[in-house]
Design a protein around this motif. Structure first.
Motif, PDB file in Angstrom:
ATOM      1  N   VAL A  33      -1.037 -19.052  12.734  1.00  8.50           N
ATOM      2  CA  VAL A  33      -0.518 -18.160  13.778  1.00  8.50           C
ATOM      3  C   VAL A  33      -1.651 -17.334  14.379  1.00  8.50           C
ATOM      4  O   VAL A  33      -1.758 -17.185  15.607  1.00  8.50           O
ATOM      5  CB  VAL A  33       0.574 -17.237  13.205  1.00  8.50           C
ATOM      6  CG1 VAL A  33       0.996 -16.207  14.256  1.00  8.50           C
ATOM      7  CG2 VAL A  33       1.774 -18.044  12.745  1.00  8.50           C
ATOM      8  N   ALA A  34      -2.528 -16.792  13.523  1.00 12.90           N
ATOM      9  CA  ALA A  34      -3.648 -15.978  14.008  1.00 12.90           C
ATOM     10  C   ALA A  34      -4.560 -16.782  14.914  1.00 12.90           C
ATOM     11  O   ALA A  34      -5.018 -16.292  15.959  1.00 12.90           O
ATOM     12  CB  ALA A  34      -4.430 -15.406  12.820  1.00 12.90           C
ATOM     13  N   TYR A  60      -6.992 -17.959  20.155  1.00 13.85           N
ATOM     14  CA  TYR A  60      -7.563 -18.937  21.082  1.00 13.85           C
ATOM     15  C   TYR A  60      -6.652 -19.237  22.277  1.00 13.85           C
ATOM     16  O   TYR A  60      -7.133 -19.502  23.377  1.00 13.85           O
ATOM     17  CB  TYR A  60      -7.908 -20.226  20.334  1.00 13.85           C
ATOM     18  CG  TYR A  60      -8.996 -20.025  19.315  1.00 13.85           C
ATOM     19  CD1 TYR A  60     -10.323 -19.818  19.700  1.00 13.85           C
ATOM     20  CD2 TYR A  60      -8.698 -19.999  17.957  1.00 13.85           C
ATOM     21  CE1 TYR A  60     -11.324 -19.603  18.773  1.00 13.85           C
ATOM     22  CE2 TYR A  60      -9.711 -19.789  17.008  1.00 13.85           C
ATOM     23  CZ  TYR A  60     -11.004 -19.587  17.421  1.00 13.85           C
ATOM     24  OH  TYR A  60     -11.998 -19.370  16.506  1.00 13.85           O
ATOM     25  N   ASP A  61      -5.334 -19.236  22.077  1.00 15.41           N
ATOM     26  CA  ASP A  61      -4.424 -19.515  23.192  1.00 15.41           C
ATOM     27  C   ASP A  61      -4.220 -18.283  24.073  1.00 15.41           C
ATOM     28  O   ASP A  61      -4.164 -18.388  25.302  1.00 15.41           O
ATOM     29  CB  ASP A  61      -3.066 -19.996  22.667  1.00 15.41           C
ATOM     30  CG  ASP A  61      -3.155 -21.360  22.003  1.00 15.41           C
ATOM     31  OD1 ASP A  61      -4.275 -21.910  21.942  1.00 15.41           O
ATOM     32  OD2 ASP A  61      -2.114 -21.869  21.540  1.00 15.41           O
ATOM     33  N   THR A  92      -5.303  -8.419  13.762  1.00 10.88           N
ATOM     34  CA  THR A  92      -5.712  -7.747  12.535  1.00 10.88           C
ATOM     35  C   THR A  92      -4.847  -8.250  11.390  1.00 10.88           C
ATOM     36  O   THR A  92      -3.618  -8.297  11.498  1.00 10.88           O
ATOM     37  CB  THR A  92      -5.566  -6.221  12.663  1.00 10.88           C
ATOM     38  OG1 THR A  92      -6.397  -5.762  13.735  1.00 10.88           O
ATOM     39  CG2 THR A  92      -5.986  -5.523  11.378  1.00 10.88           C
ATOM     40  N   ILE A  93      -5.497  -8.633  10.282  1.00 11.74           N
ATOM     41  CA  ILE A  93      -4.770  -9.139   9.116  1.00 11.74           C
ATOM     42  C   ILE A  93      -4.681  -8.024   8.081  1.00 11.74           C
ATOM     43  O   ILE A  93      -5.701  -7.524   7.590  1.00 11.74           O
ATOM     44  CB  ILE A  93      -5.464 -10.374   8.529  1.00 11.74           C
ATOM     45  CG1 ILE A  93      -5.532 -11.491   9.589  1.00 11.74           C
ATOM     46  CG2 ILE A  93      -4.730 -10.868   7.286  1.00 11.74           C
ATOM     47  CD1 ILE A  93      -6.270 -12.730   9.122  1.00 11.74           C
ATOM     48  N   LEU A  94      -3.462  -7.620   7.788  1.00 10.88           N
ATOM     49  CA  LEU A  94      -3.215  -6.552   6.826  1.00 10.88           C
ATOM     50  C   LEU A  94      -2.719  -7.150   5.514  1.00 10.88           C
ATOM     51  O   LEU A  94      -2.079  -8.202   5.488  1.00 10.88           O
ATOM     52  CB  LEU A  94      -2.166  -5.578   7.374  1.00 10.88           C
ATOM     53  CG  LEU A  94      -2.405  -5.015   8.779  1.00 10.88           C
ATOM     54  CD1 LEU A  94      -1.209  -4.196   9.229  1.00 10.88           C
ATOM     55  CD2 LEU A  94      -3.676  -4.172   8.809  1.00 10.88           C
ATOM     56  N   GLU A  95      -3.035  -6.472   4.421  1.00 13.39           N
ATOM     57  CA  GLU A  95      -2.541  -6.892   3.116  1.00 13.39           C
ATOM     58  C   GLU A  95      -1.186  -6.255   2.873  1.00 13.39           C
ATOM     59  O   GLU A  95      -1.034  -5.033   2.955  1.00 13.39           O
ATOM     60  CB  GLU A  95      -3.522  -6.490   2.014  1.00 13.39           C
ATOM     61  CG  GLU A  95      -4.889  -7.163   2.113  1.00 13.39           C
ATOM     62  CD  GLU A  95      -4.802  -8.667   1.937  1.00 13.39           C
ATOM     63  OE1 GLU A  95      -3.887  -9.123   1.226  1.00 13.39           O
ATOM     64  OE2 GLU A  95      -5.653  -9.380   2.512  1.00 13.39           O
ATOM     65  N   TYR A 104      -1.089  -8.226  12.765  1.00 10.40           N
ATOM     66  CA  TYR A 104      -0.786  -7.134  13.704  1.00 10.40           C
ATOM     67  C   TYR A 104      -1.628  -7.341  14.953  1.00 10.40           C
ATOM     68  O   TYR A 104      -2.849  -7.567  14.875  1.00 10.40           O
ATOM     69  CB  TYR A 104      -1.123  -5.778  13.076  1.00 10.40           C
ATOM     70  CG  TYR A 104      -0.908  -4.609  14.008  1.00 10.40           C
ATOM     71  CD1 TYR A 104       0.351  -4.032  14.167  1.00 10.40           C
ATOM     72  CD2 TYR A 104      -1.970  -4.063  14.740  1.00 10.40           C
ATOM     73  CE1 TYR A 104       0.554  -2.963  15.011  1.00 10.40           C
ATOM     74  CE2 TYR A 104      -1.783  -3.002  15.589  1.00 10.40           C
ATOM     75  CZ  TYR A 104      -0.520  -2.448  15.726  1.00 10.40           C
ATOM     76  OH  TYR A 104      -0.325  -1.388  16.584  1.00 10.40           O
ATOM     77  N   CYS A 105      -0.995  -7.270  16.119  1.00  6.55           N
ATOM     78  CA  CYS A 105      -1.740  -7.396  17.372  1.00  6.55           C
ATOM     79  C   CYS A 105      -1.023  -6.631  18.484  1.00  6.55           C
ATOM     80  O   CYS A 105       0.156  -6.280  18.356  1.00  6.55           O
ATOM     81  CB  CYS A 105      -1.938  -8.857  17.768  1.00  6.55           C
ATOM     82  SG  CYS A 105      -0.419  -9.731  18.153  1.00  6.55           S
TER      83      CYS A 105
END
Length: 306
Positions: free
Chosen positions: A235-236, A241-242, A248-251, A265-266
């Motif tokens: 998904v990220a 790229y699209d 942002t990747i959160l734990e 999160y974006c």
């Protein structure tokens, strides 16, 4: 007695010297001063073209000056200046001295001058006679002026100063302080002019507040997306790229299962919401997604951080 006068004069000179030294002539500060001047001019246009001819008060010192002018015919701008002097002194003492003073003084003096100066050239009856149009356009134009002053890191004096003092010294919220001071002036306008005018004046206050906020923060409303998926990398990558949007990747940890997982999160524009939904659905139809709203986005891909 003479010694006291000399000491007082020296103290005054020292304070003026401190204020002069505190003036920042950098490009950013000069831009702020221009914002304040432009805002004061726009506010004066709102007063002369819409509010004063329609007997609509905007609250604060300028509204009180309109009420006094109705009985005495004294210049409104001059009364605004005089009424702001004691509040300016209080602001100097309680809100930061020279750093507070310069932009506020510039705003007060410019608005007072422009209000009386424009009265010499603009028609006393305004441009329209409809109370609703004067209310709406007066509120919008006044709000634009206020927003420009705020963008210049200034205040318009009057209830702005009083509200900040009450907030810092008494603990009353700024919005409550504005409501109390402006409501008192608008209530008085009901007795002086007409209750219809007073009710429309409340609309002016509301519209000008919304417009000022829009000018200060911008009219764009962005969307925030928080995505919980079993396929976070895929998904990220699609979003990166699209859509060419940062992610942002959160734990995270599941509250029920206790399982560790990554949360994406974006921030996207309103027009990109459907696109990001399509990407998430195509990669992981079982994903969980929350779309929120942000009033402003600053940084790479959006407006510069200033």
């Amino acid at each position: 007695m003479d010694l006291n006068r000399i000491t007082s004069f020296k103290s005054f000179r020292q304070k003026m010297g401190e204020m002069w030294k505190s003036i920042d002539f950098s490009r950013e500060s000069v831009q702020d001063y221009l914002y304040v001047l432009a805002g004061a001019l726009v506010q004066a246009f709102a007063m002369r073209l819409f509010l004063i001819p329609a007997q609509l008060v905007s609250g604060g010192i300028s509204g009180a000056a309109q009420l006094i002018n109705h009985y005495t015919n004294w210049p409104i701008g001059l009364m605004v200046f005089i009424g702001n002097v004691p509040l300016f002194i209080l602001g100097w003492q309680h809100l930061g001295g020279p750093r507070f003073a310069l932009r506020t003084a510039l705003s007060i003096v410019a608005f007072s001058f422009f209000t009386d100066f424009l009265g010499l050239f603009l028609p006393a009856e305004g441009v329209v006679h409809d109370l609703v149009l004067n209310c709406l356009y007066g509120g919008v134009v006044l709000g634009v002026g206020l927003g420009l002053v705020y963008r210049g890191k200034g205040t318009s004096g009057g209830s702005d100063i009083l509200g900040r003092i009450l907030n810092e010294r008494v603990g009353i919220s700024i919005s409550q302080a504005y409501l109390a001071t402006d409501s008192a002036v608008i209530l008085s306008a009901g007795f002086v002019f007409a209750w219809e005018n007073a009710l429309y004046a409340l609309v002016v206050t509301y519209v000008s507040g919304l417009t000022a906020e829009m000018v200060l923060e911008g009219s764009n409303v962005f969307r925030t997306a928080m995505i919980i998926t079993n396929r976070p990398k895929e998904v990220a990558e699609r979003i990166l790229y699209d859509m060419e949007r940062g992610v942002t990747i959160l734990e995270g940890r599941g509250g029920y299962t206790g399982a560790e997982r990554e949360v994406l999160y974006c921030v996207v524009t309103r027009s990109e919401v459907s696109q990001i939904k399509s990407i998430v659905k195509a990669v992981d139809p079982n994903a969980f997604m929350v779309i929120g709203q942000a009033h402003e986005a600053l940084g790479e891909g959006f407006r510069p951080l200033q």
